[in-house]
Each structure stands twice: as C-alpha cells, then as structure tokens.
Write a protein that holds these residues in place. Structure first.
Motif, PDB file in Angstrom:
ATOM      1  N   THR A  26      -2.329   7.039  -9.379  1.00 38.74           N
ATOM      2  CA  THR A  26      -1.332   6.012  -9.679  1.00 38.74           C
ATOM      3  C   THR A  26      -1.944   4.645  -9.478  1.00 38.74           C
ATOM      4  O   THR A  26      -2.535   4.367  -8.425  1.00 38.74           O
ATOM      5  CB  THR A  26      -0.093   6.162  -8.753  1.00 38.74           C
ATOM      6  N   LEU A  27      -1.810   3.791 -10.489  1.00 44.34           N
ATOM      7  CA  LEU A  27      -2.154   2.377 -10.356  1.00 44.34           C
ATOM      8  C   LEU A  27      -0.905   1.660  -9.863  1.00 44.34           C
ATOM      9  O   LEU A  27       0.197   1.914 -10.346  1.00 44.34           O
ATOM     10  CB  LEU A  27      -2.611   1.802 -11.692  1.00 44.34           C
ATOM     11  N   HIS A  28      -1.088   0.760  -8.911  1.00 47.48           N
ATOM     12  CA  HIS A  28       0.040   0.110  -8.248  1.00 47.48           C
ATOM     13  C   HIS A  28      -0.251  -1.389  -8.139  1.00 47.48           C
ATOM     14  O   HIS A  28      -1.358  -1.788  -7.770  1.00 47.48           O
ATOM     15  CB  HIS A  28       0.190   0.716  -6.845  1.00 47.48           C
ATOM     16  N   TYR A  29       0.751  -2.194  -8.459  1.00 48.17           N
ATOM     17  CA  TYR A  29       0.638  -3.650  -8.335  1.00 48.17           C
ATOM     18  C   TYR A  29       1.935  -4.175  -7.734  1.00 48.17           C
ATOM     19  O   TYR A  29       3.022  -3.770  -8.138  1.00 48.17           O
ATOM     20  CB  TYR A  29       0.412  -4.290  -9.713  1.00 48.17           C
ATOM     21  N   ASP A  30       1.807  -5.066  -6.767  1.00 56.37           N
ATOM     22  CA  ASP A  30       2.960  -5.659  -6.091  1.00 56.37           C
ATOM     23  C   ASP A  30       2.831  -7.175  -6.153  1.00 56.37           C
ATOM     24  O   ASP A  30       1.810  -7.728  -5.721  1.00 56.37           O
ATOM     25  CB  ASP A  30       3.000  -5.182  -4.635  1.00 56.37           C
ATOM     26  N   ARG A  31       3.847  -7.829  -6.678  1.00 55.93           N
ATOM     27  CA  ARG A  31       3.830  -9.289  -6.817  1.00 55.93           C
ATOM     28  C   ARG A  31       3.629  -9.989  -5.474  1.00 55.93           C
ATOM     29  O   ARG A  31       3.103 -11.099  -5.419  1.00 55.93           O
ATOM     30  CB  ARG A  31       5.125  -9.749  -7.481  1.00 55.93           C
ATOM     31  N   ARG A  32       4.014  -9.326  -4.376  1.00 58.04           N
ATOM     32  CA  ARG A  32       3.845  -9.941  -3.047  1.00 58.04           C
ATOM     33  C   ARG A  32       2.381  -9.978  -2.607  1.00 58.04           C
ATOM     34  O   ARG A  32       2.036 -10.673  -1.661  1.00 58.04           O
ATOM     35  CB  ARG A  32       4.694  -9.203  -2.016  1.00 58.04           C
ATOM     36  N   ASP A  33       1.528  -9.208  -3.282  1.00 62.12           N
ATOM     37  CA  ASP A  33       0.084  -9.211  -3.028  1.00 62.12           C
ATOM     38  C   ASP A  33      -0.585  -9.406  -4.387  1.00 62.12           C
ATOM     39  O   ASP A  33      -1.197  -8.488  -4.936  1.00 62.12           O
ATOM     40  CB  ASP A  33      -0.328  -7.895  -2.370  1.00 62.12           C
ATOM     41  N   PRO A  34      -0.460 -10.608  -4.958  1.00 60.88           N
ATOM     42  CA  PRO A  34      -0.724 -10.808  -6.384  1.00 60.88           C
ATOM     43  C   PRO A  34      -2.177 -10.681  -6.838  1.00 60.88           C
ATOM     44  O   PRO A  34      -2.428 -10.560  -8.032  1.00 60.88           O
ATOM     45  CB  PRO A  34      -0.206 -12.223  -6.642  1.00 60.88           C
ATOM     46  N   PHE A  35      -3.118 -10.702  -5.925  1.00 62.01           N
ATOM     47  CA  PHE A  35      -4.515 -10.585  -6.331  1.00 62.01           C
ATOM     48  C   PHE A  35      -5.007  -9.136  -6.324  1.00 62.01           C
ATOM     49  O   PHE A  35      -6.081  -8.846  -6.818  1.00 62.01           O
ATOM     50  CB  PHE A  35      -5.414 -11.417  -5.405  1.00 62.01           C
ATOM     51  N   ALA A  36      -4.222  -8.228  -5.748  1.00 61.91           N
ATOM     52  CA  ALA A  36      -4.696  -6.862  -5.494  1.00 61.91           C
ATOM     53  C   ALA A  36      -4.053  -5.821  -6.401  1.00 61.91           C
ATOM     54  O   ALA A  36      -2.912  -5.951  -6.823  1.00 61.91           O
ATOM     55  CB  ALA A  36      -4.430  -6.500  -4.038  1.00 61.91           C
ATOM     56  N   VAL A  37      -4.818  -4.773  -6.638  1.00 62.34           N
ATOM     57  CA  VAL A  37      -4.374  -3.562  -7.324  1.00 62.34           C
ATOM     58  C   VAL A  37      -4.708  -2.412  -6.380  1.00 62.34           C
ATOM     59  O   VAL A  37      -5.710  -2.459  -5.680  1.00 62.34           O
ATOM     60  CB  VAL A  37      -5.145  -3.376  -8.655  1.00 62.34           C
ATOM     61  N   ARG A  38      -3.867  -1.393  -6.369  1.00 61.46           N
ATOM     62  CA  ARG A  38      -4.169  -0.201  -5.585  1.00 61.46           C
ATOM     63  C   ARG A  38      -4.218   0.998  -6.527  1.00 61.46           C
ATOM     64  O   ARG A  38      -3.446   1.088  -7.474  1.00 61.46           O
ATOM     65  CB  ARG A  38      -3.126   0.024  -4.503  1.00 61.46           C
ATOM     66  N   MET A  39      -5.131   1.896  -6.232  1.00 62.95           N
ATOM     67  CA  MET A  39      -5.196   3.166  -6.948  1.00 62.95           C
ATOM     68  C   MET A  39      -5.072   4.263  -5.909  1.00 62.95           C
ATOM     69  O   MET A  39      -5.863   4.319  -4.965  1.00 62.95           O
ATOM     70  CB  MET A  39      -6.490   3.306  -7.736  1.00 62.95           C
ATOM     71  N   THR A  40      -4.060   5.112  -6.091  1.00 60.14           N
ATOM     72  CA  THR A  40      -3.762   6.144  -5.107  1.00 60.14           C
ATOM     73  C   THR A  40      -4.000   7.522  -5.705  1.00 60.14           C
ATOM     74  O   THR A  40      -3.605   7.800  -6.839  1.00 60.14           O
ATOM     75  CB  THR A  40      -2.290   6.025  -4.650  1.00 60.14           C
ATOM     76  N   PHE A  41      -4.644   8.360  -4.903  1.00 61.50           N
ATOM     77  CA  PHE A  41      -4.876   9.747  -5.264  1.00 61.50           C
ATOM     78  C   PHE A  41      -4.088  10.620  -4.301  1.00 61.50           C
ATOM     79  O   PHE A  41      -4.181  10.444  -3.083  1.00 61.50           O
ATOM     80  CB  PHE A  41      -6.367  10.086  -5.173  1.00 61.50           C
ATOM     81  N   PRO A  42      -3.291  11.571  -4.802  1.00 56.44           N
ATOM     82  CA  PRO A  42      -2.477  12.410  -3.924  1.00 56.44           C
ATOM     83  C   PRO A  42      -3.338  13.368  -3.101  1.00 56.44           C
ATOM     84  O   PRO A  42      -4.479  13.682  -3.478  1.00 56.44           O
ATOM     85  CB  PRO A  42      -1.564  13.161  -4.889  1.00 56.44           C
ATOM     86  N   ALA A  43      -2.780  13.864  -2.008  1.00 57.60           N
ATOM     87  CA  ALA A  43      -3.505  14.735  -1.075  1.00 57.60           C
ATOM     88  C   ALA A  43      -4.218  15.909  -1.751  1.00 57.60           C
ATOM     89  O   ALA A  43      -5.392  16.168  -1.453  1.00 57.60           O
ATOM     90  CB  ALA A  43      -2.551  15.218   0.017  1.00 57.60           C
ATOM     91  N   PRO A  44      -3.568  16.639  -2.661  1.00 61.25           N
ATOM     92  CA  PRO A  44      -4.267  17.786  -3.261  1.00 61.25           C
ATOM     93  C   PRO A  44      -5.513  17.411  -4.064  1.00 61.25           C
ATOM     94  O   PRO A  44      -6.359  18.261  -4.319  1.00 61.25           O
ATOM     95  CB  PRO A  44      -3.212  18.406  -4.188  1.00 61.25           C
ATOM     96  N   ALA A  45      -5.652  16.155  -4.444  1.00 60.30           N
ATOM     97  CA  ALA A  45      -6.787  15.729  -5.264  1.00 60.30           C
ATOM     98  C   ALA A  45      -7.952  15.204  -4.429  1.00 60.30           C
ATOM     99  O   ALA A  45      -8.969  14.804  -4.979  1.00 60.30           O
ATOM    100  CB  ALA A  45      -6.335  14.646  -6.243  1.00 60.30           C
ATOM    101  N   THR A  46      -7.815  15.221  -3.093  1.00 64.63           N
ATOM    102  CA  THR A  46      -8.861  14.654  -2.241  1.00 64.63           C
ATOM    103  C   THR A  46      -9.536  15.734  -1.406  1.00 64.63           C
ATOM    104  O   THR A  46      -8.942  16.775  -1.109  1.00 64.63           O
ATOM    105  CB  THR A  46      -8.293  13.574  -1.308  1.00 64.63           C
ATOM    106  N   LEU A  47     -10.760  15.480  -0.994  1.00 62.75           N
ATOM    107  CA  LEU A  47     -11.494  16.426  -0.157  1.00 62.75           C
ATOM    108  C   LEU A  47     -10.862  16.585   1.219  1.00 62.75           C
ATOM    109  O   LEU A  47     -10.899  17.652   1.806  1.00 62.75           O
ATOM    110  CB  LEU A  47     -12.951  15.964  -0.003  1.00 62.75           C
ATOM    111  N   GLU A  48     -10.281  15.494   1.726  1.00 60.24           N
ATOM    112  CA  GLU A  48      -9.712  15.516   3.066  1.00 60.24           C
ATOM    113  C   GLU A  48      -8.316  16.134   3.099  1.00 60.24           C
ATOM    114  O   GLU A  48      -7.782  16.412   4.160  1.00 60.24           O
ATOM    115  CB  GLU A  48      -9.632  14.095   3.645  1.00 60.24           C
ATOM    116  N   GLY A  49      -7.691  16.294   1.947  1.00 62.15           N
ATOM    117  CA  GLY A  49      -6.342  16.837   1.892  1.00 62.15           C
ATOM    118  C   GLY A  49      -5.276  15.856   2.319  1.00 62.15           C
ATOM    119  O   GLY A  49      -4.173  16.250   2.695  1.00 62.15           O
TER     120      GLY A  49
END
Length: 138
Positions: A26-49
């Motif tokens: 998921t790409l995520h953008y919040d106007r309250r942090d206007p310079f930043a973008v976040r990319m989130t990977f869910p637990a099943p998609a990561t090595l650490e779980g």
C-alpha cells in the motif's frame, strides 16, 4: 476532504527464484506529513512475519520514475516500459520490488491534488510539532 490517500499496489518481489511472486503493498500519503510517502507491506509478505513500513520522500518517488534516484535506504528507478523498481536497504538485507509505473503516477497525481508540489510547507503545523517535541522532552 480527506487528508489521507491510500492506494493498494501489486508489487513483484525480485528474488533468486525465476518466478517473481506478487505481493500486496500500500502506498500511503498524509497531508499532515506533506513531504513523505509510506509504502507498507503486510506481515505475510515479509521475512519477519510483521508488517513493514518504509517512509521516503514524495520527491524521490516522482524523480525515480524518470531516472535512478536515491543514495540511502530507499532507491527508485524506472525499469522497462511500465515498471518502477524500488530497492529497500536494511541491515538484514535488500528487498527489490517492481510496481507498475502507471500505479505510481496515479498515486502521485492524487497526492498532488491534495498537496501541490512546492506548497508542502503550507500544510505543516510547526507550532503543533514544536509543542509535541517539547511535551516529549519533559
């Protein structure tokens, strides 16, 4: 008007195996942090779980559509006709994912509609942020 944009994307993990598995992100953008973008990977998609979230600049993502960008933990570059490569560097290793450039462009257009490039400073609440820092310092 919403102050947050979330856009699911299909990422393809580049691995040693010949098949590149598709993983949700998921790409995520919040106007309250206007310079930043976040990319989130869910637990099943990561090595650490566990869910993993990377934060990087919107400008990096935009510039990376046109040519290689980034020298730190996150690097972005175009690849082929409609792919963008994102590299995430951590002490544990490097993850390389491909996403469709069209999805990235659509996400960036939505962020621009919310906060136009060059006007990010108008959406910062420096008094609030300073008060939060001072509160945490006590």
């Amino acid at each position: 008007m919403s102050t947050v944009i979330e856009q699911p994307v299909e990422a393809r993990l580049v691995a040693a195996a010949p098949r590149m598995p598709s993983i949700p992100a998921t790409l995520h953008y919040d106007r309250r942090d206007p310079f930043a973008v976040r990319m989130t990977f869910p637990a099943p998609a990561t090595l650490e779980g566990v869910e993993v979230c990377w934060t990087f600049s919107r400008e990096l993502l935009l510039s990376g559509l046109e040519g290689p960008e980034g020298h730190g933990d996150v690097r972005v570059r175009p690849y082929g006709y409609d792919r963008t490569v994102l590299e995430f560097h951590a002490p544990e290793g490097t993850a390389v994912v491909h996403i469709r450039s069209g999805e990235v462009r659509r996400f960036l257009r939505a962020t621009h509609d919310l906060v136009p490039l060059g006007l990010e400073h108008l959406h910062l609440d420096l008094d609030h942020d300073l008060a939060e820092l001072m509160r945490d310092a006590r």
